[in-house]
Scaffold this active site. Structure first.
Site, short mmCIF file in Angstrom:
data_model
loop_
_atom_site.label_atom_id
_atom_site.label_comp_id
_atom_site.label_asym_id
_atom_site.label_seq_id
_atom_site.Cartn_x
_atom_site.Cartn_y
_atom_site.Cartn_z
N HIS A 131 -10.47 -1.34 -26.83
CA HIS A 131 -10.84 -2.23 -25.63
C HIS A 131 -12.55 -2.43 -26.60
O HIS A 131 -13.45 -3.34 -26.54
CB HIS A 131 -10.09 -1.65 -24.71
CG HIS A 131 -10.91 -2.52 -24.17
ND1 HIS A 131 -9.77 -3.68 -22.52
CD2 HIS A 131 -12.03 -2.44 -22.85
CE1 HIS A 131 -10.74 -4.16 -21.88
NE2 HIS A 131 -12.38 -3.50 -22.00
N GLU A 132 -13.92 -1.01 -25.87
CA GLU A 132 -15.13 -1.87 -26.03
C GLU A 132 -15.09 -1.65 -27.45
O GLU A 132 -16.20 -2.81 -27.62
CB GLU A 132 -15.55 -0.01 -25.98
CG GLU A 132 -15.63 0.72 -24.42
CD GLU A 132 -16.16 -0.29 -23.97
OE1 GLU A 132 -16.62 -1.30 -24.10
OE2 GLU A 132 -15.53 -0.35 -22.97
N HIS A 135 -14.88 -5.68 -27.67
CA HIS A 135 -15.74 -6.13 -26.79
C HIS A 135 -17.18 -6.91 -28.07
O HIS A 135 -17.36 -7.67 -28.08
CB HIS A 135 -16.16 -5.89 -25.47
CG HIS A 135 -15.84 -5.53 -23.82
ND1 HIS A 135 -15.50 -7.18 -23.39
CD2 HIS A 135 -15.17 -4.87 -23.31
CE1 HIS A 135 -14.35 -6.76 -22.24
NE2 HIS A 135 -14.89 -5.03 -22.41
N GLU A 183 -11.18 -9.45 -20.36
CA GLU A 183 -11.31 -8.55 -20.44
C GLU A 183 -9.54 -8.41 -21.17
O GLU A 183 -8.97 -7.59 -21.19
CB GLU A 183 -10.98 -8.23 -18.94
CG GLU A 183 -11.93 -7.18 -18.02
CD GLU A 183 -12.68 -6.13 -18.91
OE1 GLU A 183 -11.52 -4.83 -18.72
OE2 GLU A 183 -13.65 -6.10 -20.12
ZN LIG Z 1 -13.27 -4.27 -20.70
#
Ligand SMILES: [Zn+2]
Length: 264
Positions: A131-132, A135, A183
């Site tokens: 997830h990071e 981003h 997100e």
């Molecule tokens: Zn996030």
């Protein structure tokens, strides 16, 4: 965050540069080199301020970094991470009992030891790390910072040298919230990166399930305030996993115990 916003000049026109186009790639007015330059400045700021960012010594804890990089490399080996070769993908551990992780532009990822200790297995951790990384690879960080500071400030930061401003931008990475759409995008890409892989690609959902099961109103968990959730988050992650063929992977609780044991 309010303080940062108050002192930010409001004379900058918000430029919407994260619009969708035909390809699966957002438009960004910053170049990839800009992301790398800004990320490097943030990294230098973090490493110059050990009181605020107590980076875990790699010399003293080499095994912890081996575990971290092993999991990072599994994600990169998917061949699905944007800028896998261009970005540095430097991952550092911050030795603090805080439930958080954050990323700077250009693939600089910081994970708090408190987050590692909180999670149950490596699939959950790989999901959060993916997830990071999403981003950074999807270049959400530049979008997030532009909303807070404006294009002109960030461009002047990249081309100039303003230590006070870079310190402020770095601090804001720990408190500024990503948009809900960013997100959801980062969640979906975490599933994509890990599907199929050694790990079960639903790991990032497991993390949020764990948060919801516990006492987590959000106020004491920085990750939840910077990575805001919507009601369908877990369902969306599971749906993405099913869309990709419902491939079950390992959760790896045992190897994760070794990772935890390698921490201070
Ligand atoms: Zn996030």
């Amino acid at each position: 965050m309010k303080t940062i916003l108050k002192i930010t000049p409001l004379l900058f026109i918000v430029v919407v540069f994260f619009t969708n186009c035909n390809k699966d790639e957002p438009i960004n007015i910053f170049t990839v080199e800009d992301d790398k330059t800004l990320g490097l400045q943030v990294k230098d700021e973090i490493e110059s301020d050990p009181a605020t960012y107590p980076i875990l010594s790699e010399t003293a804890y080499p095994d912890a970094y081996k575990h971290l990089r092993r999991i990072r490399d599994t994600i990169l080996a998917s061949g699905k991470v944007g800028y896998a070769d261009e970005f540095n993908w430097e991952c550092k551990l911050i030795n603090d009992d805080v439930l958080n992780a954050f990323c700077a532009p250009g693939g600089y990822i910081y994970v708090y030891t408190g987050l590692i200790n909180y999670l149950d297995n490596e699939a959950q951790f790989a999901g959060v790390l993916g997830h990071e990384m999403a981003h950074a690879a999807r270049r959400h960080s530049t979008s997030q910072l532009t909303k807070a500071y404006g294009v002109s400030v960030l461009l002047s930061l990249i081309t100039g040298n303003d230590p006070g401003l870079i310190a402020q931008v770095t601090a804001s990475l720990l408190v500024l919230a990503f948009s809900r759409s960013n997100e959801n995008d980062a969640d979906a890409y975490s599933v994509v990166y890990l599907n199929p892989s050694h790990y079960d690609a639903r790991g990032v959902a497991g993390f949020f399930e764990k948060l919801h099961e516990g006492d987590s109103s959000g106020t004491n968990i920085p990750f939840l305030s910077t990575h805001p959730s919507d009601a369908n988050r877990i369902e969306n992650i599971n749906n993405k996993w099913m869309d990709l063929g419902s491939v079950e992977g390992d959760w790896d609780s045992l190897s994760y115990i070794s990772f935890k044991n390698s921490l201070p």
